[in-house]
Scaffold this motif. Structure first.
Motif, PDB file in Angstrom:
ATOM      1  N   GLN A   1       0.831  -1.190   0.000  1.00  0.00           N
ATOM      2  CA  GLN A   1       0.000   0.000   0.000  1.00  0.00           C
ATOM      3  C   GLN A   1       0.871   1.247   0.000  1.00  0.00           C
ATOM      4  OE1 GLN A   1      -2.290  -0.317   3.583  1.00  0.00           O
ATOM      5  NE2 GLN A   1      -0.507  -0.362   4.914  1.00  0.00           N
ATOM      6  N   PRO A   2       0.282   2.400  -0.409  1.00  0.00           N
ATOM      7  CA  PRO A   2       1.077   3.640  -0.422  1.00  0.00           C
ATOM      8  C   PRO A   2       1.609   3.960   0.967  1.00  0.00           C
ATOM      9  CG  PRO A   2      -1.000   3.928  -1.595  1.00  0.00           C
ATOM     10  CD  PRO A   2      -1.081   2.606  -0.880  1.00  0.00           C
ATOM     11  N   ARG A   3       2.808   4.515   0.970  1.00  0.00           N
ATOM     12  CA  ARG A   3       3.417   4.867   2.245  1.00  0.00           C
ATOM     13  C   ARG A   3       3.302   6.365   2.477  1.00  0.00           C
ATOM     14  NH1 ARG A   3       8.919   1.282   2.949  1.00  0.00           N
ATOM     15  NH2 ARG A   3       7.924  -0.767   2.791  1.00  0.00           N
ATOM     16  N   SER A   4       3.211   6.726   3.725  1.00  0.00           N
ATOM     17  CA  SER A   4       3.149   8.139   4.097  1.00  0.00           C
ATOM     18  C   SER A   4       3.971   8.337   5.349  1.00  0.00           C
ATOM     19  CB  SER A   4       1.697   8.569   4.327  1.00  0.00           C
ATOM     20  OG  SER A   4       1.117   7.789   5.363  1.00  0.00           O
ATOM     21  N   GLY A   5       4.240   9.587   5.654  1.00  0.00           N
ATOM     22  CA  GLY A   5       5.053   9.878   6.822  1.00  0.00           C
ATOM     23  C   GLY A   5       6.498  10.097   6.438  1.00  0.00           C
ATOM     24  N   TRP A   6       7.210  10.796   7.293  1.00  0.00           N
ATOM     25  CA  TRP A   6       8.597  11.145   7.009  1.00  0.00           C
ATOM     26  C   TRP A   6       9.554  10.002   7.270  1.00  0.00           C
ATOM     27  CZ3 TRP A   6      10.427  15.289   4.529  1.00  0.00           C
ATOM     28  CH2 TRP A   6       9.558  16.368   4.350  1.00  0.00           C
ATOM     29  N   PHE A   7       9.247   9.183   8.245  1.00  0.00           N
ATOM     30  CA  PHE A   7      10.163   8.089   8.599  1.00  0.00           C
ATOM     31  C   PHE A   7       9.424   6.774   8.435  1.00  0.00           C
ATOM     32  CE2 PHE A   7      12.713   5.365  11.347  1.00  0.00           C
ATOM     33  CZ  PHE A   7      13.992   5.752  10.990  1.00  0.00           C
ATOM     34  N   ASP A   8       9.284   6.375   7.181  1.00  0.00           N
ATOM     35  CA  ASP A   8       8.504   5.181   6.873  1.00  0.00           C
ATOM     36  C   ASP A   8       9.438   4.034   6.496  1.00  0.00           C
ATOM     37  OD1 ASP A   8       6.402   3.560   6.523  1.00  0.00           O
ATOM     38  OD2 ASP A   8       5.544   4.607   4.808  1.00  0.00           O
ATOM     39  N   VAL A   9      10.274   3.628   7.453  1.00  0.00           N
ATOM     40  CA  VAL A   9      11.215   2.538   7.253  1.00  0.00           C
ATOM     41  C   VAL A   9      10.993   1.512   8.350  1.00  0.00           C
ATOM     42  CG1 VAL A   9      13.642   1.877   7.186  1.00  0.00           C
ATOM     43  CG2 VAL A   9      12.922   4.031   6.165  1.00  0.00           C
ATOM     44  N   HIS A  10      10.948   0.244   7.963  1.00  0.00           N
ATOM     45  CA  HIS A  10      10.665  -0.822   8.919  1.00  0.00           C
ATOM     46  C   HIS A  10      11.841  -1.801   8.935  1.00  0.00           C
ATOM     47  CE1 HIS A  10       6.560   0.727   9.020  1.00  0.00           C
ATOM     48  NE2 HIS A  10       6.592   0.726   7.691  1.00  0.00           N
ATOM     49  N   PRO A  11      12.671  -1.752   9.976  1.00  0.00           N
ATOM     50  CA  PRO A  11      13.838  -2.641  10.045  1.00  0.00           C
ATOM     51  C   PRO A  11      13.480  -4.115   9.929  1.00  0.00           C
ATOM     52  CG  PRO A  11      13.974  -0.932  11.734  1.00  0.00           C
ATOM     53  CD  PRO A  11      12.609  -0.837  11.124  1.00  0.00           C
ATOM     54  N   LEU A  12      12.324  -4.520  10.488  1.00  0.00           N
ATOM     55  CA  LEU A  12      11.923  -5.919  10.409  1.00  0.00           C
ATOM     56  C   LEU A  12      11.666  -6.340   8.968  1.00  0.00           C
ATOM     57  CD1 LEU A  12       9.557  -6.355  13.510  1.00  0.00           C
ATOM     58  CD2 LEU A  12      11.903  -7.171  13.220  1.00  0.00           C
ATOM     59  N   GLU A  13      11.223  -5.397   8.146  1.00  0.00           N
ATOM     60  CA  GLU A  13      10.992  -5.705   6.737  1.00  0.00           C
ATOM     61  C   GLU A  13      12.311  -6.004   6.037  1.00  0.00           C
ATOM     62  OE1 GLU A  13       8.116  -4.048   3.211  1.00  0.00           O
ATOM     63  OE2 GLU A  13       9.308  -2.587   4.323  1.00  0.00           O
ATOM     64  N   LEU A  14      13.359  -5.253   6.400  1.00  0.00           N
ATOM     65  CA  LEU A  14      14.684  -5.536   5.842  1.00  0.00           C
ATOM     66  C   LEU A  14      15.135  -6.940   6.248  1.00  0.00           C
ATOM     67  CD1 LEU A  14      16.598  -2.165   6.423  1.00  0.00           C
ATOM     68  CD2 LEU A  14      15.728  -3.067   4.266  1.00  0.00           C
ATOM     69  N   TRP A  15      14.841  -7.325   7.471  1.00  0.00           N
ATOM     70  CA  TRP A  15      15.234  -8.658   7.936  1.00  0.00           C
ATOM     71  C   TRP A  15      14.491  -9.739   7.150  1.00  0.00           C
ATOM     72  CZ3 TRP A  15      18.856 -11.245  10.129  1.00  0.00           C
ATOM     73  CH2 TRP A  15      18.615 -12.516  10.661  1.00  0.00           C
ATOM     74  N   LYS A  16      13.226  -9.493   6.821  1.00  0.00           N
ATOM     75  CA  LYS A  16      12.454 -10.469   6.044  1.00  0.00           C
ATOM     76  C   LYS A  16      13.050 -10.658   4.647  1.00  0.00           C
ATOM     77  CE  LYS A  16       8.038  -9.644   8.389  1.00  0.00           C
ATOM     78  NZ  LYS A  16       6.654  -9.122   8.233  1.00  0.00           N
ATOM     79  N   TYR A  17      13.698  -9.621   4.151  1.00  0.00           N
ATOM     80  CA  TYR A  17      14.287  -9.682   2.810  1.00  0.00           C
ATOM     81  C   TYR A  17      15.793  -9.933   2.879  1.00  0.00           C
ATOM     82  CZ  TYR A  17      10.008  -8.120   0.504  1.00  0.00           C
ATOM     83  OH  TYR A  17       8.720  -8.042   0.012  1.00  0.00           O
ATOM     84  N   ARG A  18      16.249 -10.588   3.946  1.00  0.00           N
ATOM     85  CA  ARG A  18      17.686 -10.824   4.117  1.00  0.00           C
ATOM     86  C   ARG A  18      18.262 -11.715   3.010  1.00  0.00           C
ATOM     87  NH1 ARG A  18      14.720 -13.484   7.853  1.00  0.00           N
ATOM     88  NH2 ARG A  18      15.010 -15.722   8.179  1.00  0.00           N
ATOM     89  N   ASP A  19      17.445 -12.634   2.490  1.00  0.00           N
ATOM     90  CA  ASP A  19      17.926 -13.478   1.391  1.00  0.00           C
ATOM     91  C   ASP A  19      18.192 -12.646   0.138  1.00  0.00           C
ATOM     92  OD1 ASP A  19      17.766 -15.717   2.966  1.00  0.00           O
ATOM     93  OD2 ASP A  19      15.753 -16.268   2.288  1.00  0.00           O
ATOM     94  N   LEU A  20      17.331 -11.667  -0.110  1.00  0.00           N
ATOM     95  CA  LEU A  20      17.535 -10.771  -1.251  1.00  0.00           C
ATOM     96  C   LEU A  20      18.785  -9.920  -1.041  1.00  0.00           C
ATOM     97  CD1 LEU A  20      16.488  -9.621  -3.928  1.00  0.00           C
ATOM     98  CD2 LEU A  20      15.139  -7.975  -2.597  1.00  0.00           C
ATOM     99  N   ILE A  21      18.984  -9.454   0.195  1.00  0.00           N
ATOM    100  CA  ILE A  21      20.196  -8.690   0.492  1.00  0.00           C
ATOM    101  C   ILE A  21      21.424  -9.547   0.217  1.00  0.00           C
ATOM    102  CG2 ILE A  21      21.532  -7.609   2.349  1.00  0.00           C
ATOM    103  CD1 ILE A  21      18.917  -6.700   3.600  1.00  0.00           C
ATOM    104  N   GLY A  22      21.353 -10.835   0.606  1.00  0.00           N
ATOM    105  CA  GLY A  22      22.470 -11.730   0.339  1.00  0.00           C
ATOM    106  C   GLY A  22      22.754 -11.880  -1.148  1.00  0.00           C
TER     107      GLY A  22
END
Length: 285
Positions: free
Chosen positions: A14-35
C-alpha cells in the motif's frame, strides 16, 4: 498469495506516508535478497578481469606505496614515529571502506531504476547490501594490514597495541559504514533530480580525504586548527583506528562522541530523504 475469503493476504502493498517510513523488520524479512545483492556486487566488481579479487589487495598496496613515496620520502610529513608504510596503510584501508560505501550507494536510484520499476521490495536493501559487500572487501584488506603489522612488529618497530581501544574496533567499523551509508543515500536521493551530483561525488570524496588525517597525523596541526579538523566526523574515527592498533593518535572522547552524534544524524536524515524520494523517484529518473 492466499485465496481471498476466510483467509488473509500474506502481503499487502500500500502507499506509504510519513517522514520516517522505514521498517527494520521488513529488511530482515528480505535478508535473502540482500544476500543475493551482496553476492552480485562482490562478484561483478572485478568480473572479467585478469587479476580478479587480487585487486582488493593491489589497490590499497599501490595507494599506500604512492603515499609513502610522496608524503613520506618527498614531503617528509611526520608519522608519529611509526613506519610510514604502516601508518599510511592503516589510514588507507579505513578511509577506502568509508569512501566505497559512500560512492557506491550514491547512485542507488539511478543504477537500479530498471529493477525498482518492475517489482516491489524494500529499496533500502540495495544500499545496505552495498555496505555489506564493501565490508567483505574491507575484511580482506584488513588481513593485509594485519600481515604488515606482524612484519613490522617482528622487525622491532615501536608499536603499542591498546587493548581497551581494540574492543571498540567493531564500533569504529560500524560507524564508518553508517557514515558512508548515510551520506551515500542522501546523495542518491538528490541525484534523482540533480544528476550533476553524481559527477562530483568521487571528486568531493578525494578532497574530503585531505581534510581527514589519512596522510598526516592530527598532531601535525596546531591546537586551534585541530579543533576544526575534528568537526569532520571521519577524523576521530581514523585517529581512533590508528590508536587502537599502533598506539599513536590524538584521541579525545568528546571529539569521538560528537562524531558519533553526527553519524546518527546523517543516517537519520538520509533514511528520511530516501524514504520520501523512493515513492516518486520513477517519475524523475
Amino acid at each position: 498469495m492466499k485465496e481471498m475469503g476466510s483467509r488473509a493476504w500474506d502481503k499487502i502493498i500500500q502507499p506509504r506516508s510519513g517522514w520516517f517510513d522505514v521498517h527494520p523488520l521488513e529488511l530482515w524479512k528480505y535478508r535473502d535478497l540482500i544476500g543475493l545483492f551482496v553476492w552480485r556486487d562482490f562478484v561483478s566488481t572485478y568480473k572479467q578481469t585478469i587479476l580478479g579479487p587480487l585487486w582488493f589487495l593491489i589497490q590499497p598496496l599501490l595507494t599506500t606505496t604512492v603515499f609513502t613515496i610522496i608524503f613520506g620520502s618527498m614531503a617528509k610529513l611526520p608519522t608519529d614515529g611509526l613506519p610510514p608504510f604502516l601508518f599510511y596503510l592503516s589510514g588507507v584501508i579505513a578511509w577506502k571502506y568509508f569512501a566505497d560505501c559512500l560512492i557506491n550507494t550514491s547512485n542507488t536510484f539511478v543504477n537500479n531504476a530498471h529493477i525498482f520499476g518492475k517489482v516491489y521490495f524494500p529499496r533500502l536493501t540495495v544500499p545496505v547490501s552495498v555496505v555489506i559487500s564493501n565490508l567483505i572487501a574491507f575484511g580482506i584488506q584488513f588481513l593485509l594490514f594485519i600481515a604488515f603489522f606482524a612484519y613490522f612488529w617482528d622487525s622491532g618497530a615501536i608499536i603499542t597495541l591498546k587493548p581497551a581501544a581494540l574492543l571498540l574496533i567493531p564500533v569504529f567499523i560500524l560507524q564508518m559504514a553508517a557514515l558512508g551509508l548515510g551520506f551515500g543515500i542522501i546523495v542518491s536521493s538528490m541525484t534523482t533530480r540533480y544528476r550533476d551530483l553524481s559527477h562530483l561525488v568521487s571528486f568531493g570524496v578525494q578532497l574530503w580525504m585531505y581534510v581527514t588525517p589519512v596522510v598526516y597525523p592530527a598532531s601535525l596541526l596546531p591546537e586551534k586548527w585541530r579543533i576544526l579538523l575534528f568537526l569532520n566526523p571521519m577524523a576521530p574515527v581514523i585517529e581512533a583506528f590508528r590508536y587502537a592498533f599502533l598506539g599513536t593518535g590524538t584521541i579525545n572522547l568528546q571529539h569521538w562522541l560528537l562524531s558519533l552524534v553526527t553519524t546518527c544524524c546523517v543516517v537519520l536524515v538520509g533514511i528520511v530523504l530516501f524514504s520520501r524520494v523512493e515513492k516518486s523517484f520513477m517519475d524523475t529518473v
